[in-house]
Design a protein around this motif. Structure first.
Motif, mmCIF file in Angstrom:
data_model
loop_
_atom_site.group_PDB
_atom_site.id
_atom_site.type_symbol
_atom_site.label_atom_id
_atom_site.label_comp_id
_atom_site.label_asym_id
_atom_site.label_seq_id
_atom_site.Cartn_x
_atom_site.Cartn_y
_atom_site.Cartn_z
ATOM 1 N N ALA A 264 73.884 92.281 23.609
ATOM 2 C CA ALA A 264 73.671 92.345 22.169
ATOM 3 C C ALA A 264 74.833 93.055 21.479
ATOM 4 N N GLU A 265 75.293 94.160 22.079
ATOM 5 C CA GLU A 265 76.373 94.935 21.481
ATOM 6 C C GLU A 265 77.751 94.465 21.920
ATOM 7 N N ARG A 266 77.775 93.584 22.921
ATOM 8 C CA ARG A 266 79.040 93.119 23.509
ATOM 9 C C ARG A 266 79.911 94.303 23.941
ATOM 10 N N MET A 267 79.284 95.217 24.642
ATOM 11 C CA MET A 267 79.963 96.435 25.046
ATOM 12 C C MET A 267 79.337 96.934 26.335
ATOM 13 N N GLY A 268 80.139 97.550 27.167
ATOM 14 C CA GLY A 268 79.634 98.024 28.444
ATOM 15 C C GLY A 268 79.952 99.486 28.672
ATOM 16 N N VAL A 269 79.392 100.016 29.758
ATOM 17 C CA VAL A 269 79.654 101.392 30.160
ATOM 18 C C VAL A 269 79.788 101.431 31.677
ATOM 19 N N THR A 270 80.722 102.221 32.151
ATOM 20 C CA THR A 270 80.904 102.436 33.579
ATOM 21 C C THR A 270 80.451 103.858 33.892
ATOM 22 N N ILE A 271 79.441 103.972 34.743
ATOM 23 C CA ILE A 271 78.868 105.272 35.095
ATOM 24 C C ILE A 271 79.282 105.616 36.521
#
Length: 219
Positions: free
Chosen positions: A127-134
């Motif tokens: 939905a946000e077209r964004m990711g996160v690497t944890i």
């Protein structure tokens, strides 16, 4: 080459700034959700967000990313061994060092680290077209961490691979068994101090075994 107009360039810059503001907001949300389990974060402007959490907060961080950030897409999970290879193994070397050398100092990547081995998971919001690497540090004397299967069922075989290749145990995983290697295999091939015996025998294939293009005479 297509050149952007000044208006298009300004729009791209604005979009990048908005994305970075969104990443800062994501980092703040994860920090609020995890409390002391949140260690630090690093933003690559206009590109990515890296967040480091404590090992005990690993599963909680994944759940917070899913439920609060909308990261419903599980991309991948793996581990990183930051130890510089004592064998000098790289794509430009024809042969490894015959005897291990003293390892160079360990330097961790984005968002830092305190240990040689780290867990890494990539999650994404469509939905946000964004990711996160944890990422999370693994103590050298206890290479274990909680499974993410209750949060993302797709983590199952990724964790099996990390268990097999790095020797990391996933607490609560229902079926840790080999994917690639025979059951009696000893060692973990993706650890930097695991010697590739084939490179003791002959130079690395691809460096010397080069086929000529049609019409080349090799002179």
């Amino acid at each position: 080459m297509t050149r952007l107009s000044s208006t298009e360039t300004e729009a791209a810059v604005d979009a990048g700034q908005r994305s970075d503001q969104s990443r800062e907001a994501w980092a703040a949300q994860l920090g609020d959700a995890l409390g002391d389990g949140y260690v630090e974060h690093h933003i690559i402007p206009g590109s990515d967000l890296w967040v480091r959490v404590s090992r005990d907060s690993w599963a909680d961080a994944a759940a917070a990313a899913r439920d609060q950030l909308g990261c419903r897409f599980f991309d991948w999970l793996s581990a990183i061994d930051w130890l510089p290879s004592p064998y000098g193994r790289d794509m430009d070397a024809q042969e490894d060092n015959p005897q291990p050398k003293a390892a160079d100092p360990i330097e961790q990547g984005h968002a830092g680290g305190q240990t040689r081995l780290q867990m890494v998971v990539r999650l994404y919001s469509l939905a946000e077209r964004m990711g996160v690497t944890i990422k999370a540090d693994l103590p050298n004397d206890d290479l274990s961490i909680d499974t993410l299967i209750p949060v993302y069922a797709g983590a199952n075989w990724h964790e099996r691979e990390a268990w097999e290749m790095f020797g990391i145990h996933f607490n609560g995983h229902p079926d840790l068994r080999h994917i690639y290697l025979p059951g009696e295999f000893e060692g973990n091939p993706l650890r930097k101090d695991f010697p590739l015996l084939a490179r003791r025998v002959k130079p690395w294939p691809g460096i010397v075994d080069v086929e000529l293009f049609p019409g080349e005479d090799g002179s």
